[in-house]
Design a protein around this motif. Structure first.
Motif, PDB file in Angstrom:
ATOM      1  N   LYS A  82       0.817  -1.212   0.000  1.00  0.00           N
ATOM      2  CA  LYS A  82       0.000   0.000   0.000  1.00  0.00           C
ATOM      3  C   LYS A  82       0.863   1.279   0.000  1.00  0.00           C
ATOM      4  O   LYS A  82       0.583   2.224  -0.722  1.00  0.00           O
ATOM      5  N   ALA A  83       1.947   1.255   0.798  1.00  0.00           N
ATOM      6  CA  ALA A  83       2.800   2.443   0.896  1.00  0.00           C
ATOM      7  C   ALA A  83       3.410   2.790  -0.465  1.00  0.00           C
ATOM      8  O   ALA A  83       3.459   3.956  -0.864  1.00  0.00           O
ATOM      9  N   PHE A  84       3.860   1.774  -1.190  1.00  0.00           N
ATOM     10  CA  PHE A  84       4.487   2.060  -2.494  1.00  0.00           C
ATOM     11  C   PHE A  84       3.435   2.457  -3.535  1.00  0.00           C
ATOM     12  O   PHE A  84       3.637   3.381  -4.318  1.00  0.00           O
ATOM     13  N   ARG A  85       2.293   1.778  -3.520  1.00  0.00           N
ATOM     14  CA  ARG A  85       1.233   2.142  -4.477  1.00  0.00           C
ATOM     15  C   ARG A  85       0.818   3.592  -4.275  1.00  0.00           C
ATOM     16  O   ARG A  85       0.667   4.359  -5.223  1.00  0.00           O
ATOM     17  N   GLU A  86       0.661   3.976  -3.001  1.00  0.00           N
ATOM     18  CA  GLU A  86       0.247   5.362  -2.725  1.00  0.00           C
ATOM     19  C   GLU A  86       1.328   6.352  -3.154  1.00  0.00           C
ATOM     20  O   GLU A  86       1.030   7.451  -3.607  1.00  0.00           O
ATOM     21  N   THR A  87       2.585   5.934  -3.014  1.00  0.00           N
ATOM     22  CA  THR A  87       3.687   6.817  -3.410  1.00  0.00           C
ATOM     23  C   THR A  87       3.674   7.020  -4.935  1.00  0.00           C
ATOM     24  O   THR A  87       3.820   8.142  -5.427  1.00  0.00           O
ATOM     25  N   VAL A  88       3.467   5.929  -5.652  1.00  0.00           N
ATOM     26  CA  VAL A  88       3.418   6.038  -7.121  1.00  0.00           C
ATOM     27  C   VAL A  88       2.257   6.958  -7.532  1.00  0.00           C
ATOM     28  O   VAL A  88       2.402   7.816  -8.414  1.00  0.00           O
ATOM     29  N   CYS A  89       1.119   6.817  -6.864  1.00  0.00           N
ATOM     30  CA  CYS A  89      -0.039   7.659  -7.219  1.00  0.00           C
ATOM     31  C   CYS A  89       0.193   9.108  -6.795  1.00  0.00           C
ATOM     32  O   CYS A  89      -0.225  10.035  -7.487  1.00  0.00           O
ATOM     33  N   ALA A  90       0.904   9.304  -5.677  1.00  0.00           N
ATOM     34  CA  ALA A  90       1.163  10.675  -5.213  1.00  0.00           C
ATOM     35  C   ALA A  90       2.038  11.444  -6.214  1.00  0.00           C
ATOM     36  O   ALA A  90       1.931  12.659  -6.316  1.00  0.00           O
ATOM     37  N   VAL A  91       2.893  10.738  -6.951  1.00  0.00           N
ATOM     38  CA  VAL A  91       3.729  11.443  -7.926  1.00  0.00           C
ATOM     39  C   VAL A  91       3.083  11.467  -9.318  1.00  0.00           C
ATOM     40  O   VAL A  91       3.693  11.918 -10.286  1.00  0.00           O
ATOM     41  N   GLY A  92       1.855  10.967  -9.421  1.00  0.00           N
ATOM     42  CA  GLY A  92       1.133  11.109 -10.694  1.00  0.00           C
ATOM     43  C   GLY A  92       0.797   9.817 -11.414  1.00  0.00           C
ATOM     44  O   GLY A  92       0.205   9.852 -12.495  1.00  0.00           O
ATOM     45  N   GLY A  93       1.169   8.665 -10.834  1.00  0.00           N
ATOM     46  CA  GLY A  93       0.798   7.386 -11.460  1.00  0.00           C
ATOM     47  C   GLY A  93      -0.699   7.163 -11.319  1.00  0.00           C
ATOM     48  O   GLY A  93      -1.329   7.702 -10.404  1.00  0.00           O
ATOM     49  N   LYS A  94      -1.263   6.397 -12.242  1.00  0.00           N
ATOM     50  CA  LYS A  94      -2.715   6.198 -12.191  1.00  0.00           C
ATOM     51  C   LYS A  94      -3.114   4.762 -11.956  1.00  0.00           C
ATOM     52  O   LYS A  94      -4.119   4.484 -11.327  1.00  0.00           O
ATOM     53  N   TYR A  95      -2.353   3.840 -12.543  1.00  0.00           N
ATOM     54  CA  TYR A  95      -2.816   2.456 -12.537  1.00  0.00           C
ATOM     55  C   TYR A  95      -1.802   1.563 -11.834  1.00  0.00           C
ATOM     56  O   TYR A  95      -0.685   1.382 -12.322  1.00  0.00           O
ATOM     57  N   VAL A  96      -2.228   1.034 -10.696  1.00  0.00           N
ATOM     58  CA  VAL A  96      -1.309   0.224  -9.892  1.00  0.00           C
ATOM     59  C   VAL A  96      -1.937  -1.124  -9.570  1.00  0.00           C
ATOM     60  O   VAL A  96      -3.156  -1.296  -9.694  1.00  0.00           O
ATOM     61  N   TRP A  97      -1.119  -2.023  -9.173  1.00  0.00           N
ATOM     62  CA  TRP A  97      -1.491  -3.421  -8.969  1.00  0.00           C
ATOM     63  C   TRP A  97      -1.048  -3.826  -7.574  1.00  0.00           C
ATOM     64  O   TRP A  97       0.023  -3.399  -7.137  1.00  0.00           O
ATOM     65  N   THR A  98      -1.774  -4.678  -6.893  1.00  0.00           N
ATOM     66  CA  THR A  98      -1.268  -5.171  -5.601  1.00  0.00           C
ATOM     67  C   THR A  98      -0.171  -6.198  -5.860  1.00  0.00           C
ATOM     68  O   THR A  98       0.013  -6.651  -6.987  1.00  0.00           O
ATOM     69  N   GLU A  99       0.488  -6.594  -4.792  1.00  0.00           N
ATOM     70  CA  GLU A  99       1.380  -7.754  -4.859  1.00  0.00           C
ATOM     71  C   GLU A  99       0.491  -8.980  -5.067  1.00  0.00           C
ATOM     72  O   GLU A  99      -0.717  -8.919  -4.840  1.00  0.00           O
ATOM     73  N   MET A 100       1.098 -10.097  -5.428  1.00  0.00           N
ATOM     74  CA  MET A 100       0.270 -11.303  -5.570  1.00  0.00           C
ATOM     75  C   MET A 100      -0.187 -11.788  -4.186  1.00  0.00           C
ATOM     76  O   MET A 100       0.571 -11.726  -3.219  1.00  0.00           O
ATOM     77  N   ILE A 101      -1.410 -12.242  -4.123  1.00  0.00           N
ATOM     78  CA  ILE A 101      -2.014 -12.636  -2.847  1.00  0.00           C
ATOM     79  C   ILE A 101      -2.508 -14.074  -2.974  1.00  0.00           C
ATOM     80  O   ILE A 101      -3.178 -14.425  -3.959  1.00  0.00           O
ATOM     81  N   SER A 102      -2.180 -14.896  -1.976  1.00  0.00           N
ATOM     82  CA  SER A 102      -2.545 -16.317  -2.035  1.00  0.00           C
ATOM     83  C   SER A 102      -4.045 -16.507  -1.830  1.00  0.00           C
ATOM     84  O   SER A 102      -4.624 -15.993  -0.864  1.00  0.00           O
ATOM     85  N   ASP A 103      -4.651 -17.274  -2.733  1.00  0.00           N
ATOM     86  CA  ASP A 103      -6.097 -17.538  -2.602  1.00  0.00           C
ATOM     87  C   ASP A 103      -6.387 -18.296  -1.315  1.00  0.00           C
ATOM     88  O   ASP A 103      -7.316 -17.985  -0.582  1.00  0.00           O
ATOM     89  N   LYS A 104      -5.513 -19.273  -1.000  1.00  0.00           N
ATOM     90  CA  LYS A 104      -5.758 -20.095   0.194  1.00  0.00           C
ATOM     91  C   LYS A 104      -5.649 -19.247   1.447  1.00  0.00           C
ATOM     92  O   LYS A 104      -6.527 -19.274   2.306  1.00  0.00           O
TER      93      LYS A 104
END
Ligand SMILES: Cc1cc2nc3c(=O)[nH]c(=O)nc-3n(C[C@H](O)[C@H](O)[C@H](O)COP(=O)(O)O)c2cc1C
Length: 318
Positions: free
Chosen positions: A23-45
């Motif tokens: 979350k911290a990195f995604r928010e940082t990318v958006c704060a500098v003007g990025g628009k489209y971000v992805w989470t890390e991979m998350i285990s279904d189980k």
């Protein structure tokens, strides 16, 4: 390019990077003007077991749409249930990982193991598409190795079960991250399907993205390693693709300020102990190219508190 209800303008996506695009990195990318971000991979189980660390990875509060969550797994049913849980946590797009090469993932039949089991890959995608009412996308590699390239066959299968966008990383599983991404395979996949194809692999500067689109006809690009310590790469690439103008790299003052704001977010979400570890990793990336970087790196690795880290970064500023 359209993805469900979303009209994506010159899509430049921040790649899912396990251990990085929290979350911290995604928010940082958006704060500098990025628009489209992805989470890390998350285990279904882990998600269906309500593992508390995994649930934290799904904290999407305050993030802008489309909130894209990547899941990995090998059981269609579990993937479908995990997708529904992710949507409860406000995901707007579910992405399925069919590319992770890590042995601990592959041995469970997950990630790039699915490149060797197309019927299961199809079943998983189909189960998730049927379960949810948001767009489902898939991120793939070219195949297991050079002798087993399946990207076109898999892309068609996935399209046929209702997957709405594909990201193609132009490497095989056996390559891991070595060699060059083969962009020509991205071009061939793009030619064979009607859904949008996002090109991925080896975009390190805005001009690379423009070449990738030119050479493959892909509908957007995804950038991973190039963003480490360099979140501006996403908005600079967007700007270059949209206006043809290459914005300069930000001056050191701005880089340090952004790094400090990033650290604040890390501390806020992860606390001092885990946060400091995370910060060290990012800090070393942020100082790449700074004068006396090697010496700074040693100091960063020895920091014992976030305050010490802050002092090092304030000193660079001065
Ligand atoms: C540290 C690291 C973590 C990654 N984690 C993921 C992940 O969670 N999910 C995924 O689909 N790909 C993951 N990848 C692959 C990237 O998303 C991307 O496909 C790859 O790095 C190629 O793009 P690049 O050349 O721009 O880095 C990871 C790559 C790295 C280096």
């Amino acid at each position: 390019m359209k993805l469900g209800q979303y009209e994506l303008e010159v899509p430049v996506f921040l790649a899912p990077l396990a251990g990085v695009t929290d979350k911290a990195f995604r928010e940082t990318v958006c704060a500098v003007g990025g628009k489209y971000v992805w989470t890390e991979m998350i285990s279904d189980k882990a998600l269906t077991y309500q593992n508390s660390r995994t649930l934290k990875m799904l904290d999407l509060q305050g993030e802008t749409e489309p909130r894209i969550v990547q899941l990995f797994g090998s059981e269609p049913e579990t993937m479908a249930r995990a997708a529904l849980l992710a949507i409860e946590c406000s995901a707007n797009v579910i992405d399925i990982n069919m590319g992770c090469p890590a042995p601990k993932i592959v041995k469970n039949g997950e990630g790039s193991a699915l490149l060797r089991d197309l019927p299961r890959a199809r079943e998983i995608a189909s189960a998730v598409v049927r379960a949810v009412d948001v767009p489902v996308t898939v991120k793939i590699r070219l195949g297991w190795n050079d002798d087993e390239i399946v990207a076109i066959e898999l892309a068609k299968l996935l399209e046929s079960v209702g997957v709405q966008m594909l990201t193609v990383h132009g490497r095989t599983r056996e390559q891991f991250y070595s060699g060059n991404a083969d962009w020509d395979w991205i071009r061939r996949v793009k030619r064979e399907v009607d859904i949008p194809v996002i090109g991925n692999g080896d975009v390190l500067k805005p001009e690379d993205a423009s070449r990738l689109i030119e050479q493959t006809g892909c509908d957007g690009v995804m950038i991973g390693r190039g963003t480490l310590g360099n979140p501006w790469l996403i908005p600079r690439t967007q700007h270059f693709l949209k206006h043809g103008i290459l914005l300069p790299e930000p001056p050191i003052e701005e880089r340090i300020q952004v790094a400090l704001q990033h650290f604040d977010r890390v501390l806020n979400y992860k606390g001092e102990r885990i946060g400091l570890n995370e910060m060290r990793k990012h800090a070393v990336w942020y100082i790449k190219g700074v004068r006396k970087a090697a010496q700074l790196r040693d100091e960063i690795m020895q920091t014992k508190s976030s305050e010490e880290m802050r002092v090092i970064f304030s000193r660079i500023l001065q």
